[in-house]
Design a protein around this motif. Structure first.
Motif, short mmCIF file in Angstrom:
data_model
loop_
_atom_site.label_atom_id
_atom_site.label_comp_id
_atom_site.label_asym_id
_atom_site.label_seq_id
_atom_site.Cartn_x
_atom_site.Cartn_y
_atom_site.Cartn_z
N GLU A 1 0.85 -1.20 0.00
CA GLU A 1 0.00 0.00 0.00
C GLU A 1 0.89 1.25 0.00
OE1 GLU A 1 -2.40 0.41 3.51
OE2 GLU A 1 -2.87 2.48 2.97
N LEU A 2 1.93 1.25 0.83
CA LEU A 2 2.83 2.41 0.89
C LEU A 2 3.56 2.60 -0.45
CD1 LEU A 2 4.34 1.92 4.47
CD2 LEU A 2 2.79 3.72 3.74
N SER A 3 3.89 1.48 -1.10
CA SER A 3 4.61 1.56 -2.37
C SER A 3 3.79 2.22 -3.47
CB SER A 3 5.02 0.16 -2.84
OG SER A 3 5.81 -0.45 -1.87
N ARG A 4 2.47 2.17 -3.30
CA ARG A 4 1.60 2.74 -4.33
C ARG A 4 1.37 4.25 -4.14
NH1 ARG A 4 -0.99 -2.37 -3.84
NH2 ARG A 4 -2.32 -1.59 -2.20
N LEU A 5 1.83 4.80 -3.02
CA LEU A 5 1.58 6.21 -2.73
C LEU A 5 2.47 7.13 -3.57
CD1 LEU A 5 1.43 6.10 1.18
CD2 LEU A 5 -0.49 6.17 -0.41
N SER A 6 2.00 8.36 -3.74
CA SER A 6 2.85 9.36 -4.40
C SER A 6 3.93 9.77 -3.38
CB SER A 6 2.02 10.58 -4.77
OG SER A 6 1.60 11.25 -3.60
N ASN A 7 4.98 10.41 -3.85
CA ASN A 7 6.07 10.80 -2.96
C ASN A 7 5.59 11.69 -1.82
OD1 ASN A 7 7.66 9.32 -4.57
ND2 ASN A 7 8.82 11.04 -5.45
N GLU A 8 4.68 12.60 -2.13
CA GLU A 8 4.19 13.52 -1.09
C GLU A 8 3.39 12.75 -0.04
OE1 GLU A 8 4.11 14.18 -4.36
OE2 GLU A 8 5.73 15.66 -4.23
N ARG B 1 3.31 9.88 5.39
CA ARG B 1 3.13 8.64 6.16
C ARG B 1 4.46 7.97 6.45
NH1 ARG B 1 -1.81 5.72 3.10
NH2 ARG B 1 -1.39 4.14 4.68
N LYS B 2 5.47 8.81 6.59
CA LYS B 2 6.83 8.32 6.84
C LYS B 2 6.90 7.40 8.06
CE LYS B 2 11.33 10.28 7.84
NZ LYS B 2 12.04 11.51 8.18
N ALA B 3 6.13 7.78 9.09
CA ALA B 3 6.16 6.99 10.34
C ALA B 3 5.73 5.55 10.08
CB ALA B 3 5.24 7.64 11.36
N GLU B 4 4.84 5.36 9.11
CA GLU B 4 4.36 4.00 8.83
C GLU B 4 5.47 3.14 8.23
OE1 GLU B 4 0.44 3.67 6.95
OE2 GLU B 4 0.06 5.71 7.63
N ILE B 5 6.40 3.79 7.52
CA ILE B 5 7.53 3.03 6.96
C ILE B 5 8.39 2.51 8.12
CG2 ILE B 5 9.58 3.13 5.48
CD1 ILE B 5 8.21 5.37 3.93
N GLU B 6 8.61 3.37 9.08
CA GLU B 6 9.42 2.97 10.23
C GLU B 6 8.71 1.88 11.03
OE1 GLU B 6 12.50 3.78 10.30
OE2 GLU B 6 12.00 4.97 8.53
N SER B 7 7.38 2.03 11.12
CA SER B 7 6.62 1.02 11.86
C SER B 7 6.67 -0.32 11.13
CB SER B 7 5.20 1.55 12.03
OG SER B 7 4.27 0.55 11.91
N ALA B 8 6.64 -0.27 9.79
CA ALA B 8 6.74 -1.51 9.00
C ALA B 8 8.11 -2.14 9.21
CB ALA B 8 6.53 -1.21 7.52
N GLN C 1 13.40 -5.33 0.94
CA GLN C 1 13.82 -4.59 -0.26
C GLN C 1 12.84 -3.46 -0.57
OE1 GLN C 1 14.40 -7.43 -3.38
NE2 GLN C 1 16.40 -8.06 -2.63
N LYS C 2 11.55 -3.76 -0.40
CA LYS C 2 10.54 -2.72 -0.67
C LYS C 2 10.66 -1.58 0.34
CE LYS C 2 7.04 -5.39 -3.05
NZ LYS C 2 5.73 -6.02 -2.99
N ILE C 3 10.87 -1.94 1.59
CA ILE C 3 11.00 -0.90 2.63
C ILE C 3 12.25 -0.06 2.33
CG2 ILE C 3 11.46 -0.47 5.08
CD1 ILE C 3 9.67 -2.84 5.74
N ASP C 4 13.33 -0.73 1.93
CA ASP C 4 14.55 0.01 1.57
C ASP C 4 14.27 0.98 0.42
OD1 ASP C 4 15.89 -1.33 3.52
OD2 ASP C 4 16.88 -2.76 2.16
N GLY C 5 13.49 0.49 -0.54
CA GLY C 5 13.13 1.33 -1.68
C GLY C 5 12.35 2.56 -1.23
N LEU C 6 11.40 2.33 -0.31
CA LEU C 6 10.59 3.45 0.20
C LEU C 6 11.48 4.46 0.93
CD1 LEU C 6 7.51 1.47 1.58
CD2 LEU C 6 7.56 2.92 -0.43
N ARG C 7 12.41 3.92 1.71
CA ARG C 7 13.32 4.81 2.46
C ARG C 7 14.20 5.61 1.50
NH1 ARG C 7 15.56 1.11 7.40
NH2 ARG C 7 14.29 2.07 9.03
N ASN C 8 14.66 4.95 0.44
CA ASN C 8 15.49 5.65 -0.54
C ASN C 8 14.70 6.77 -1.21
OD1 ASN C 8 17.68 4.08 -0.02
ND2 ASN C 8 17.28 2.62 -1.68
#
Lengths: 266, 91
Positions: free
Chosen positions: A108-115, A120-127, A154-161
């Motif tokens: 779901e996070l991967s489908r979001l726009s950058n903004e 929802r940055k906190a959700e990446i950390e929670s994941a 790998q997906k989380i790393d991608g989101l963080r990048n």
């Protein structure tokens, strides 16, 4: 009519009749010899088929036994794997449900726009925390989960990048030369162009900035995306001013000169 | 003297006629009971053929099922080995 002619006609009629009758009989009724021949033929065929059937039945019984044995072997092997990771099937099912949920969240996070992602940055950390928790379990070593968890990482790393590529950084200069403090940095045109946004920089660098009045040359500060102050940032700012005023009053009472009215203006 | 050959010719013709007509009727045929016996045997053969065909299908299905289970067993053994290896490296 001559007798010889009558004789020829009678013989011809006999032959014709006999042939016709013969064919009719052959079609309608078999002879005893033919019956016997067919009985022998079909009896042999039946005996052969019976033997084949018996053989097939035996083979099928053997195959069924083999199949049952293989089921037992498979169950034993699966139980041994569960014993290796010290889990029951119920544990594995619960683990699978957590992996499914985490995978769905990351997708779901991967489908979001950058903004949206930034918001929802906190959700990446929670994941990431959930993934770390899952990896603490030996169940994560099971092949059905191992590769999936790696893919999630790998997906989380991608989101963080993605987030990292969106973030700006600012390297603090000296007070003497650059007049760098959170207030002044925030005021810069290429930062927020608004000094009142300084709590954003503070809260975006909490691991580095313990006291917003103290920042040091060479620090690489993350500059969060512009926008109104969040509730946490406003709360932090209010706490800062409360403490600062309390400290000033205390110093006034003690007859000392109060600190500057802007953060990091010391 | 003139009548004798005429009668003998007619007699011979009748004899031939009778032999062709009557003789086939003397051939031996199976009784109804024997025919029923043959038909029952034929039905039994047909039924056995059907049963064999069905058993062959069952055998083929079982062989496929066992092949799938063999594959699963091999995969399980491989998985077990992998888990053992990962446990060695696991902190």
């Amino acid at each position: 009519m001559k007798l010889s002619k009558i004789f020829i006609i009678v013989v011809a009629a006999s032959v014709f009749f006999a042939l016709g009758a013969g064919v009719t009989f052959a079609q309608e009724k078999m002879t005893k010899d033919e019956w016997q021949q067919q009985m022998t033929e079909y009896t042999a065929k039946r005996n052969d088929l019976k033997a084949q059937l018996q053989q097939l039945t035996k083979e099928i019984d053997d195959l069924k036994a083999q199949s049952t044995q293989k089921d037992a072997d498979l169950k034993k092997c699966e139980d041994e794997i569960l014993a290796l990771v010290g889990a029951t099937q119920a544990d594995v099912d619960a683990f699978a449900a957590r992996v499914d949920a985490l995978e769905a969240k990351v997708n779901e996070l991967s489908r979001l726009s950058n903004e949206e992602l930034l918001a929802r940055k906190a959700e990446i950390e929670s994941a990431q925390s959930e993934l770390n928790e899952l990896r603490k379990s030996k169940i994560s070593l099971l092949p059905r989960f191992y590769d999936r968890l790696q893919a999630i990482q790998q997906k989380i790393d991608g989101l963080r990048n993605t987030l990292a590529s969106m973030e700006k950084f600012y390297t603090v200069g000296t007070w003497a030369k650059n007049r760098d403090c959170l207030w002044n940095i925030s005021k810069k045109k290429d930062i927020y162009d608004n000094p009142f946004m300084w709590p954003k920089i503070w809260q975006g660098n909490r691991e580095l900035i313990k006291d917003p009045d103290l920042i040091y040359p060479g620090w690489r500060l993350r500059i969060p995306q512009p926008g109104p102050l969040s509730a946490d940032e406003k709360k932090a700012e209010a706490r800062y001013w409360r403490l600062k005023h309390a400290r000033a009053e205390k110093m006034e009472k003690a007859g000392e000169k109060p600190a500057a009215e802007k953060p990091a203006m010391k | 003297m003139q009548k004798t050959p005429r009668f003998s010719l007619v007699g011979a013709a009748l004899l031939i006629f009778m032999s062709f007509v009557v003789l086939p009727g003397c051939t031996r045929h199976p009784s109804e009971e024997e025919m029923a016996q043959l038909n029952a045997l034929k039905s039994e053969v047909t039924s056995l053929q059907n049963e064999i065909s069905s058993k062959q299908q069952e055998k083929a299905a079982l062989q496929r099922e066992i092949a799938v289970k063999d594959g699963k067993l091999q995969q399980c053994a491989k998985d077990k080995e992998i888990v053992q290896q990962r446990l060695k490296d696991w902190k």
